[in-house]
Write a protein that holds these residues in place. Structure first.
Motif, PDB file in Angstrom:
ATOM      1  N   ALA A   1       5.983  -3.571 -10.682  1.00 21.44           N
ATOM      2  CA  ALA A   1       4.571  -3.568 -11.051  1.00 21.44           C
ATOM      3  C   ALA A   1       3.812  -4.416 -10.036  1.00 21.44           C
ATOM      4  O   ALA A   1       4.205  -5.548  -9.751  1.00 21.44           O
ATOM      5  CB  ALA A   1       4.388  -4.133 -12.462  1.00 21.44           C
ATOM      6  N   VAL A   2       2.738  -3.863  -9.483  1.00 28.63           N
ATOM      7  CA  VAL A   2       1.950  -4.555  -8.455  1.00 28.63           C
ATOM      8  C   VAL A   2       0.537  -4.786  -8.985  1.00 28.63           C
ATOM      9  O   VAL A   2      -0.188  -3.833  -9.268  1.00 28.63           O
ATOM     10  CB  VAL A   2       1.891  -3.736  -7.147  1.00 28.63           C
ATOM     11  CG1 VAL A   2       1.081  -4.489  -6.087  1.00 28.63           C
ATOM     12  CG2 VAL A   2       3.298  -3.421  -6.634  1.00 28.63           C
TER      13      VAL A   2
ATOM     14  N   LYS B   1       0.832  -1.201   0.000  1.00 24.42           N
ATOM     15  CA  LYS B   1       0.000   0.000   0.000  1.00 24.42           C
ATOM     16  C   LYS B   1       0.869   1.254   0.000  1.00 24.42           C
ATOM     17  O   LYS B   1       0.600   2.230  -0.717  1.00 24.42           O
ATOM     18  CB  LYS B   1      -0.919   0.016   1.224  1.00 24.42           C
ATOM     19  CG  LYS B   1      -2.090  -0.939   1.152  1.00 24.42           C
ATOM     20  CD  LYS B   1      -2.957  -0.818   2.409  1.00 24.42           C
ATOM     21  CE  LYS B   1      -4.189  -1.699   2.334  1.00 24.42           C
ATOM     22  NZ  LYS B   1      -5.020  -1.581   3.560  1.00 24.42           N
ATOM     23  N   THR B   2       1.924   1.233   0.792  1.00 28.08           N
ATOM     24  CA  THR B   2       2.807   2.400   0.911  1.00 28.08           C
ATOM     25  C   THR B   2       3.505   2.705  -0.408  1.00 28.08           C
ATOM     26  O   THR B   2       3.538   3.855  -0.852  1.00 28.08           O
ATOM     27  CB  THR B   2       3.857   2.160   2.015  1.00 28.08           C
ATOM     28  OG1 THR B   2       3.186   1.980   3.263  1.00 28.08           O
ATOM     29  CG2 THR B   2       4.807   3.350   2.117  1.00 28.08           C
ATOM     30  N   ILE B   3       4.046   1.680  -1.065  1.00 27.36           N
ATOM     31  CA  ILE B   3       4.835   1.945  -2.277  1.00 27.36           C
ATOM     32  C   ILE B   3       3.951   2.269  -3.484  1.00 27.36           C
ATOM     33  O   ILE B   3       4.458   2.727  -4.515  1.00 27.36           O
ATOM     34  CB  ILE B   3       5.782   0.773  -2.607  1.00 27.36           C
ATOM     35  CG1 ILE B   3       5.004  -0.478  -3.024  1.00 27.36           C
ATOM     36  CG2 ILE B   3       6.730   0.490  -1.450  1.00 27.36           C
ATOM     37  CD1 ILE B   3       5.887  -1.600  -3.548  1.00 27.36           C
ATOM     38  N   THR B   4       2.630   2.035  -3.372  1.00 26.26           N
ATOM     39  CA  THR B   4       1.701   2.389  -4.464  1.00 26.26           C
ATOM     40  C   THR B   4       0.843   3.593  -4.090  1.00 26.26           C
ATOM     41  O   THR B   4      -0.156   3.872  -4.778  1.00 26.26           O
ATOM     42  CB  THR B   4       0.770   1.201  -4.797  1.00 26.26           C
ATOM     43  OG1 THR B   4       0.032   0.837  -3.618  1.00 26.26           O
ATOM     44  CG2 THR B   4       1.546   0.000  -5.313  1.00 26.26           C
TER      45      THR B   4
ATOM     46  N   TYR C   1      -0.526  -1.550 -10.783  1.00 18.96           N
ATOM     47  CA  TYR C   1      -0.014  -0.257 -10.327  1.00 18.96           C
ATOM     48  C   TYR C   1       1.513  -0.270 -10.366  1.00 18.96           C
ATOM     49  O   TYR C   1       2.136  -1.331 -10.283  1.00 18.96           O
ATOM     50  CB  TYR C   1      -0.437   0.014  -8.875  1.00 18.96           C
ATOM     51  CG  TYR C   1      -1.918  -0.043  -8.620  1.00 18.96           C
ATOM     52  CD1 TYR C   1      -2.686   1.122  -8.544  1.00 18.96           C
ATOM     53  CD2 TYR C   1      -2.572  -1.257  -8.413  1.00 18.96           C
ATOM     54  CE1 TYR C   1      -4.050   1.073  -8.285  1.00 18.96           C
ATOM     55  CE2 TYR C   1      -3.938  -1.318  -8.165  1.00 18.96           C
ATOM     56  CZ  TYR C   1      -4.672  -0.151  -8.102  1.00 18.96           C
ATOM     57  OH  TYR C   1      -6.016  -0.204  -7.850  1.00 18.96           O
ATOM     58  N   THR C   2       2.106   0.909 -10.473  1.00 18.76           N
ATOM     59  CA  THR C   2       3.546   1.008 -10.263  1.00 18.76           C
ATOM     60  C   THR C   2       3.806   1.176  -8.776  1.00 18.76           C
ATOM     61  O   THR C   2       3.079   1.889  -8.082  1.00 18.76           O
ATOM     62  CB  THR C   2       4.166   2.203 -11.013  1.00 18.76           C
ATOM     63  OG1 THR C   2       3.497   3.412 -10.625  1.00 18.76           O
ATOM     64  CG2 THR C   2       4.061   2.026 -12.512  1.00 18.76           C
ATOM     65  N   GLY C   3       4.828   0.515  -8.300  1.00 22.01           N
ATOM     66  CA  GLY C   3       5.250   0.662  -6.917  1.00 22.01           C
ATOM     67  C   GLY C   3       6.693   1.127  -6.881  1.00 22.01           C
ATOM     68  O   GLY C   3       7.532   0.602  -7.625  1.00 22.01           O
TER      69      GLY C   3
END
Length: 309
Positions: free
Chosen positions: A56-57, A24-27, A45-47
């Motif tokens: 990529a997440v 959650k933090t990195i995205t 998403y990109t993280g």
């Protein structure tokens, strides 16, 4: 001397099973600004890692065509342990439960709801779909042939395990900065036993237009299911953009036409309605390899960067 792969990054020191709060933090809490792709199976998403590295997440969708846990297990089981230049690298995952209020039989209850997330290497060039059709680039034949051959090499690796991908299409081919193709999205993949060659299912799921007829109408699954989809990929990659040959380079044009002819022939053989008549991935890779070898043997000189312009 250390190679790029030998360098230690923050990602390489983390466990494969990553905490949900960390993802959650990195995205940025799965911000819309981080979205780089959406599909039936989830949103990507990109993280940004603490050291600046991008991954990529994929956050799996709750209402996917097949159960979220099955998609998660397919991805982790079928690609976590395998490494190949033409297979996207899975670098981490998360399967973590959270307390949520959900509606159950007309009543709201507190239940443990498990999130499924998959983390991959980030490939900024995006998908083959994007580069061929959505925002087409002026892709030279040399690049197209490299993509076709790379996809075939990756599929050969999978079929020798044997893993059946079951969802080959331009959206699921990602491109590295050097345009090396990587097969992605193993949510529908099947891991066969060593002696198993075919399976049947009543739950047909996939991308219409790329599904082999025996799978679509009879639920039959085999390596030839992938070969059908591969044929369409080869044809689309080969013919996706019109180019005008140079008038003063007959030798170069002759070689290009030879490569194009081989690719179209393979593509058409792959989409034969009779699965028994489709070529094996071994024979496809061998034919493409022979085609490459002819360049050296014939001593043909050409502008491989842009032979059509």
């Amino acid at each position: 001397m250390n190679t790029e792969d030998d360098k230690q990054t923050v990602l390489s020191t983390l466990p494969k099973d990553l905490p949900l709060d960390f993802l959650k933090t990195i995205t940025d809490q799965f911000s819309d600004n981080r979205v780089i792709g959406k599909g039936a199976f989830g949103t990507v998403y990109t993280g940004t890692m603490p050291d600046g590295q991008t991954i990529a997440v994929k956050k799996l969708a709750e209402n996917a065509p097949i159960a979220r846990d099955k998609i998660f297990n397919n991805e982790v089981q079928n690609i976590m342990a395998y490494r190949h230049e033409n297979i996207v690298k899975l670098v981490g995952f998360c399967h973590e439960g959270q307390k949520k209020v959900v509606l159950n039989n007309g009543r709201y209850i507190v239940a443990d709801v498990y999130e499924g997330l998959l983390c991959y290497e980030y490939l900024p060039k995006g998908s083959l779909q994007k580069n061929l059709f959505d925002k087409p680039i002026n892709m030279a034949w040399d690049t197209r042939f490299k993509i076709i051959k790379g996809i075939c090499d990756g599929l050969l690796f999978l079929h020798r395990i044997p893993i059946i991908h079951m969802d080959l299409k331009p959206q699921n081919i990602l491109l590295a900065n050097n345009m090396t193709p990587k097969i992605a999205d193993f949510g529908l993949s099947r891991l066969f036993g060593q002696e198993q060659t075919r399976a049947n299912t009543q739950n047909v799921v996939g991308s219409y237009g790329y599904i082999a007829p025996e799978y679509l109408y009879r639920g039959e699954i085999s390596t030839q299911s992938d070969i059908y989809s591969l044929g369409l990929l080869i044809i689309e990659t080969t013919t996706g953009e019109k180019n005008t040959p140079k008038q003063n380079e007959p030798s170069a044009r002759e070689f290009i036409e030879r490569e194009v002819t081989v690719c179209i022939e393979i593509g058409l053989e792959c989409v034969d309605i009779d699965r028994k008549k489709r070529p094996s991935i071994e024979s496809i890779v061998e034919r493409l390899g022979r085609c490459c070898a002819n360049l050296t043997m014939d001593g043909i000189e050409m502008d491989r960067d842009n032979p059509f312009v």
